[in-house]
Enzyme design. Structure first.
Site, mmCIF file in Angstrom:
data_model
loop_
_atom_site.group_PDB
_atom_site.id
_atom_site.type_symbol
_atom_site.label_atom_id
_atom_site.label_comp_id
_atom_site.label_asym_id
_atom_site.label_seq_id
_atom_site.Cartn_x
_atom_site.Cartn_y
_atom_site.Cartn_z
ATOM 1 N N GLY A 1 -9.271 -6.043 2.186
ATOM 2 C CA GLY A 1 -8.149 -5.830 1.284
ATOM 3 C C GLY A 1 -8.489 -4.986 0.080
ATOM 4 O O GLY A 1 -7.631 -4.734 -0.764
ATOM 5 N N CYS A 2 -9.727 -4.535 -0.019
ATOM 6 C CA CYS A 2 -10.152 -3.683 -1.130
ATOM 7 C C CYS A 2 -10.305 -2.255 -0.610
ATOM 8 O O CYS A 2 -10.844 -2.039 0.471
ATOM 9 C CB CYS A 2 -11.495 -4.150 -1.692
ATOM 10 S SG CYS A 2 -11.437 -5.787 -2.430
ATOM 11 N N LEU A 3 -9.810 -1.296 -1.383
ATOM 12 C CA LEU A 3 -10.012 0.104 -0.995
ATOM 13 C C LEU A 3 -11.455 0.518 -1.171
ATOM 14 O O LEU A 3 -11.996 1.257 -0.358
ATOM 15 C CB LEU A 3 -9.097 1.015 -1.819
ATOM 16 C CG LEU A 3 -7.611 0.932 -1.501
ATOM 17 C CD1 LEU A 3 -6.817 1.875 -2.388
ATOM 18 C CD2 LEU A 3 -7.350 1.240 -0.042
#
Length: 132
Positions: A46-48
């Site tokens: 969920g983190c870029l």
């Protein structure tokens, strides 16, 4: 440092460029994470940016973990989460008012939607660690 001191430290800065510099400085002070722990299995989904969390279980019954990122700002956010969650019991982890603290620091107004989403993905991962 505790949550109150963290908020107070951010309040010392009137300008967001100074707050970002402080956030980055917090990230620089994180304990290094072993390269061997930077695996796909330890990535926070969920983190870029690339973010890795690994439980260390140094204190039974308390959340102990290490984190790292390839982004200076995100690494600073990991450091903020260390202040807020490290060494806490599962009950204490559940009781952290992350939205309130996030608001007091002013991050909700100054981080992009993608970074906010990534921040909350990290919070979710830490809550999962605490509950396990």
């Amino acid at each position: 440092m505790d949550a109150e001191e963290l908020v107070d430290n951010f309040d010392l800065f009137d300008d967001w460029e100074d707050r970002y510099a402080y956030l980055i400085d917090l990230g620089r002070k994180l304990e290094p994470m072993d390269a061997a722990d930077k695996t796909e299995a330890n990535k926070v989904k969920g983190c870029l940016s690339q973010v890795w969390f690994v439980r260390t279980d140094e204190q039974p019954g308390r959340l102990t973990w290490k984190g790292d990122s390839d982004s200076s700002i995100v690494k600073g956010l990991v450091a903020v989460l260390q202040v807020l969650y490290a060494g806490k019991t599962p009950e204490e982890v559940a009781a952290v008012d992350i939205d309130g603290i996030f608001g007091q620091i002013g991050l909700e107004r100054h981080l992009s939607m993608n970074r906010r989403n990534g921040f909350y993905a990290m919070v979710t991962k830490l809550r999962e660690f605490a509950a396990a």
